[in-house]
Design an enzyme around this catalytic site. Structure first.
Site, PDB file in Angstrom:
ATOM      1  N   GLU A 166      30.538   6.012  48.496  1.00  0.00           N
ATOM      2  CA  GLU A 166      31.847   5.642  47.989  1.00  0.00           C
ATOM      3  C   GLU A 166      32.325   4.377  48.689  1.00  0.00           C
ATOM      4  OE1 GLU A 166      34.593   8.828  48.531  1.00  0.00           O
ATOM      5  OE2 GLU A 166      34.481   8.808  50.700  1.00  0.00           O
ATOM      6  N   ARG A 203      32.653   6.445  41.459  1.00  0.00           N
ATOM      7  CA  ARG A 203      33.956   5.928  41.874  1.00  0.00           C
ATOM      8  C   ARG A 203      33.879   4.617  42.668  1.00  0.00           C
ATOM      9  NH1 ARG A 203      33.270  10.893  44.476  1.00  0.00           N
ATOM     10  NH2 ARG A 203      32.988  10.889  46.742  1.00  0.00           N
ATOM     11  N   ASP A 204      35.057   3.994  42.749  1.00  0.00           N
ATOM     12  CA  ASP A 204      35.339   2.870  43.640  1.00  0.00           C
ATOM     13  C   ASP A 204      34.645   1.570  43.224  1.00  0.00           C
ATOM     14  OD1 ASP A 204      36.585   4.951  44.947  1.00  0.00           O
ATOM     15  OD2 ASP A 204      35.064   5.135  46.507  1.00  0.00           O
ATOM     16  N   TRP A 249      43.017   6.228  42.303  1.00  0.00           N
ATOM     17  CA  TRP A 249      42.181   6.140  43.486  1.00  0.00           C
ATOM     18  C   TRP A 249      41.722   4.708  43.760  1.00  0.00           C
ATOM     19  CZ3 TRP A 249      38.857  11.217  42.650  1.00  0.00           C
ATOM     20  CH2 TRP A 249      39.690  12.312  42.872  1.00  0.00           C
ATOM     21  N   ASP A 306      30.041   9.728  52.125  1.00  0.00           N
ATOM     22  CA  ASP A 306      30.875  10.909  51.955  1.00  0.00           C
ATOM     23  C   ASP A 306      30.441  12.045  52.884  1.00  0.00           C
ATOM     24  OD1 ASP A 306      32.851  12.466  50.845  1.00  0.00           O
ATOM     25  OD2 ASP A 306      31.701  13.024  49.081  1.00  0.00           O
ATOM     26  N   MET A 366      48.621   8.022  54.205  1.00  0.00           N
ATOM     27  CA  MET A 366      47.955   6.823  53.702  1.00  0.00           C
ATOM     28  C   MET A 366      46.464   6.959  53.948  1.00  0.00           C
ATOM     29  SD  MET A 366      48.490   2.839  54.892  1.00  0.00           S
ATOM     30  CE  MET A 366      48.183   3.238  56.608  1.00  0.00           C
ATOM     31  N   ASN A 367      45.629   6.438  53.006  1.00  0.00           N
ATOM     32  CA  ASN A 367      44.200   6.335  53.303  1.00  0.00           C
ATOM     33  C   ASN A 367      43.633   5.004  52.815  1.00  0.00           C
ATOM     34  OD1 ASN A 367      44.529   8.531  50.988  1.00  0.00           O
ATOM     35  ND2 ASN A 367      42.502   7.682  50.597  1.00  0.00           N
ATOM     36  N   ASP A 368      42.662   4.970  51.949  1.00  0.00           N
ATOM     37  CA  ASP A 368      41.842   3.777  51.706  1.00  0.00           C
ATOM     38  C   ASP A 368      42.640   2.501  51.417  1.00  0.00           C
ATOM     39  OD1 ASP A 368      40.219   5.987  51.590  1.00  0.00           O
ATOM     40  OD2 ASP A 368      39.201   5.423  49.745  1.00  0.00           O
TER      41      ASP A 368
END
Length: 650
Positions: free
Chosen positions: A309, A254-255, A190, A342, A129-131
């Site tokens: 990010e 991104r994001d 993502w 990052d 798992m991440n963000d």
């Protein structure tokens, strides 16, 4: 306001039934057979390995901890990297040997690894798992989405996991919300954010890595807004809705953030990027979340900070102790711009003013600008995201707590990473320069029996045991008063103190270090000091540091053991205070009401189960301290699959 029913048509990109849940579509029989025989082969291979290796028996040691009679043989470990090749942060656990060196894996046994799993922090049953993604409160439920690899305990094959809760503590796993099944997100679904529209409907914008590994922004929304669990999601047929603008590399875009409503009746959102080594946040404007205009300039930019990010942008009140909806902007408001760098994998923030007319953010203190100044957390914490909780009129912060052990250990235990305890986040109105983070009040529902220690004297150079039973799951509130006479007599110096480079808790000064030894065993061969250090300058001014020393946290060789920390403001008349949540392999520490926060991953080999103890310590050379504490044993949270729903994340 445009109705989402008309402007968000159901996708029929691949010819399948668009109203059918993405995860419930039937798998062709040939594919099912291939999967069956593949699993059968894996099972036979695993059985063969088991028969060769023998059984793994567990017994209890003389210190009350569980140890395994059979341990893995040490092996040489080589650093592994996955994320950067895909254009995202390092998402696998690197080893910390010098270039050209190998690191020997520690022979972890199953009981050690089992102990590391947390009791009240959110995590899936297994795998990577991440963000945190798109958190929100909807129809009586808190929803949490997260980056998840359903196939392994390492980064890769990223989809969106989904869980719901009534209280942000006890969680029910739901089917995967979105999987990588379109050309525009073939290489990963993502990070993204949710926006709740005035009519109560939800739009979700997320980054997809397309078939050519280009980062594009996509739109999704619930199939049925009347479903409080929001189980089924549909991707917009016109995706992607945004692609990298001219001059921006394909892997530097991104994001998307939660959108905010402007005075001119449009929505704005920001997306992280970079130009050369300058981190930037673009601003886009939309009326319908389908067509967008990139505004001139950027929301903000800081030279030398690299790729931005997981950008977050939200208001905080200067006058009230409550959270604010993302669209609020008036003279009683400050804005917070937070980015995840990052380059160094830390979350930085700045407090300042948002000018709607030119869509620009101006920091109050340019010397502490985004990426060069204050951090949310000075430990192992990244990719944080907030949401406005209209249920309790607060802003809640989520953050990804990474692993600090080897990837080989993660594979052995079958899971990697957890989420922090959700935190409320406010402007510190006393300083005006910091945010205050504090565990959500619901965590207190897990408190069991408490232990009070009042006015405990801890002389310079001493350690005092605190008899609270096993110290594996604790909520600790402590206050320290330092001897004023020693404080006045201490000789100032020009030496610059730093938590990370000044020797840790063993380095003695006149006025510190002092605090707690968490996850320590009786002989103190393993211990994690959480402590204050007061530095006195030659001008007589005091500066207080809050630190966390992991250098002796574990006897394992394949664990990253750093010293974390930073300055913490202490105002006149304030005693030194801290709160510490201990949950197996996680220690979350909050100093001075949450002005400075440190999260650590700790992997002891001895200080586990009944052998985990708690101590007060004072390693100062001159000053004694007086400590008062209330300590609770903590129950475990219920985190399990939602009953009678198939396709749970594993």
């Amino acid at each position: 306001m445009v109705d989402t029913v008309s402007f968000l048509p159901v996708s029929n990109f691949d010819g399948s039934n668009p109203s059918e849940p993405l995860q419930s579509r039937r798998i062709p029989m040939k594919v099912q057979l291939l999967i069956f025989f593949g699993l059968l082969a894996v099972g036979l291979f695993a059985a063969l390995l088991t028969s060769n290796n023998g059984s793994d028996f567990v017994t209890e040691s003389e210190h009350g901890s569980l140890v395994s009679l059979n341990t893995a043989k040490p092996e040489l470990l080589q650093p592994v990297s996955r994320g950067p090749a895909a254009g995202v942060s390092e998402k696998s656990n690197r080893l910390f040997a010098k270039d050209g060196e190998n690191m020997v894996a520690f022979p972890w046994n199953n009981s050690m690894l089992s102990w590391q799993r947390t009791a009240f922090h959110f995590q899936p049953e297994r795998n990577w798992m991440n963000d945190p993604n798109g958190p929100l409160f909807y129809k009586g439920w808190y929803h949490f989405f997260y980056q998840y690899n359903p196939h392994a305990a390492v980064w890769g094959d990223i989809v969106w996991g989904h869980a719901v809760s009534k209280d942000l503590i006890h969680w029910l796993h739901l089917p995967l919300a979105m999987v990588a099944d379109r050309t525009y997100d073939k290489n990963g679904v993502w990070t993204g954010s949710a926006t709740i529209l005035p009519d109560g409907k939800i739009v979700m914008l997320y980054t997809g890595s397309d078939a050519d590994a280009v980062q594009v922004q996509n739109l999704a929304y619930p199939t049925d807004h009347s479903d409080p669990l929001l189980i089924n999601w549909v991707k917009f047929s016109g995706n992607p809705v945004l692609v990298p603008p001219p001059g921006i590399l394909s892997k530097d875009f991104r994001d998307p953030t939660t959108a905010w409503w402007t005075s001119e009746g449009k929505w704005r959102l920001t997306i992280g990027s970079k130009i050369n080594k300058t981190g930037i946040a673009f601003v886009y404007e939309t009326k319908d979340f389908i067509t967008y205009e990139k505004l001139d300039g950027v929301l903000h930019a800081v030279d030398g900070t690299g790729m931005w990010e997981c950008v977050d942008f939200f208001p905080v009140s200067k006058t009230k102790e409550n959270g604010l909806d993302t669209s609020i902007n008036n003279p009683d408001v400050k804005h917070v711009l937070k980015v995840s760098l990052d380059d160094d994998k830390n979350d930085y923030y700045a407090i300042g003013t948002y000018h709607e007319k030119n869509a620009a953010f101006i920091p109050d203190d340019p010397e502490n600008d985004v990426g060069i100044g204050l951090r949310y957390d000075y430990g192992v914490y990244y990719a944080a995201k907030t949401f406005y909780d209209q249920n309790k009129n607060r802003r809640v912060l989520w953050g990804w707590i990474k692993e600090s052990d080897s990837e080989a250990a993660d594979v052995q235990k079958g899971w990697a990473s957890v989420q922090s305890i959700p935190r409320t986040i406010l402007l510190d109105q006393k300083t005006g320069t910091h945010l205050l983070q504090w565990p959500v009040e619901e965590i207190e529902s897990l408190r069991l029996n408490s232990y009070d220690f009042n006015q405990v004297t801890v002389q310079a150079g001493s350690v005092v045991p605190l008899d609270v039973g096993p110290a594996t799951q604790l909520d600790i509130i402590a206050e320290f008063k330092i001897d004023k006479e020693a404080l006045d007599k201490a000789t100032g110096s020009d030496l610059t103190f730093s938590c990370s480079s000044s020797g840790g808790a063993v380095k003695r000064g006149a006025l510190g270090p002092f605090g707690l030894l968490a996850l320590a065993e009786d002989s103190l061969s393993e211990q994690t000091p959480v402590y204050f250090y007061i530095a006195k300058g030659s001008d007589g001014n005091l500066k207080t540091f809050f630190c966390n020393d992991q250098t002796r946290s574990s006897e394992a060789s394949d664990v990253n053991k750093q010293i974390f920390g930073s300055v913490v403001p202490v105002l006149e008349g304030e005693n030194l205070s801290l709160r510490v949540l201990v949950d197996h392999s996680i220690i979350e520490s909050f100093a001075q009401g949450g002005r400075t926060v440190i999260t650590s991953r700790v992997y002891p080999t001895k200080a586990i189960y009944g052998a985990a103890k708690l101590f007060l310590f004072n390693n100062a050379t001159e000053a004694g301290v007086n400590a008062s504490l209330r300590i609770w044993q903590m129950s475990s949270a219920f985190i399990r699959p939602y009953p009678n729903i198939d396709n749970q994340p594993q």
